[in-house]
Design a protein around this motif. Sequence first.
Motif: not given
Length: 399
Positions: A297, A137-138, A310-311, A307, A299-304
């Motif tokens: 991170y 999770s973010g 991008t972050a 993601n 606001d990310y539901r999952s740190i893929t």
Amino acid sequence: MQVEDLWDTQEPQLSPTEKLNACFESIPVSAFPPAPSHQVIEIKSDTSLAEAVQILAEHKILSAPVVDVDAPEDASWIDRYIGIVEFAGIVVWILHQSEPSSPRSPSSGSAISAAANSVTSFLELGVLSLDSAATTSGSFFEALTASEFYKNTKVRDISGSFRWAPFLALQSSNSFLTMLLLLSKYKMKSIPVVDLGEGKIENVITQSAVIHMLAECAGLHWFESWGTKKLSEVGLPMVSANRIIKVYEDEPVLQAFKLMRKKRIGGVPVIENGGTRAVGNISLRDIQFLLTAPEIYHDYRSITAKNFLTAVRSYSEKHKEAPLRLSEMITCKKDHTIKEMILLLDSKKIHRVYVVDDDGNLEGVITLRDIISRLVHEPRGYFGDFFDGVLPLPQNSRV
């Protein structure tokens, strides 16, 4: 004498590889250019993990030797230093403590256990694993870096963990050949050089520093003789397409670091979903952003993996830092020369280049270590039995 001078004085019957070996065996490590002062950093054993991360980040280094604060002032270098602490080691060690099956999970009453007990509910030991929803999770790493567990655990507490590097140092009288073999065949990413008289580190030699040294040799006779060979002529890439370890863009970014830990590699390409095209690269050194900038991170539901790329790219642009190579796939072809590869690795300040065909499909990967390994070879019995049972480490070793 320099390599150029030694090259011309070697016996003509020697092969180019044997001549290079002989040249580097004749040059002492003391001749290697000193590292910038900000890169020769030591961390005290009673430093907290949080402070250690901050020190590594501020000095833009990936690891540092650890000084035993309990060692006497007149201690030899062997007693003064207890190991090397790494960015990756800190992250993986923390996560490993949370795995229920971990034989190293803190026992009740220990200092680490006491610190861990104050962590928020989803950080409590026995709940997390590298694949759990909480760790992907973010908000996970933001909560982790604010926890007492992270702030109170000392660097010495992770001594002996599986991502704790042993302290193996060179003396200034050792040869370039010894140094190059340690950085290639024996997979060391950096080597401290100690002053026996002072019992302290006087230089740190990295794989990147060796590549930079080679780049500065462009134009010299010995370098051009060796460097004009094509990659395929010297057996590169060593890792072919079907052996490349990779992750897909929708997988948790921790899966990338988990694979690097398990396979003992320094980076993985990120592959687009449902395809074969690489859209980015994540290296072991990028793990620092999970600890130094966890808020990106949130606001990310999952740190893929996607993601993460991008972050970090957005964070870098916002803070006007040097452009990161996270999303950019640096590639080459098999008909590139060693010289072209060295100049590319040095100019881009990267640790690996992916080999592609004319259609952009991956054919392999080449690392700093691969290049150095093609420069020299280990003479029979060179190290004797020194590394027997020590390096390379057994596949499942936790030392």
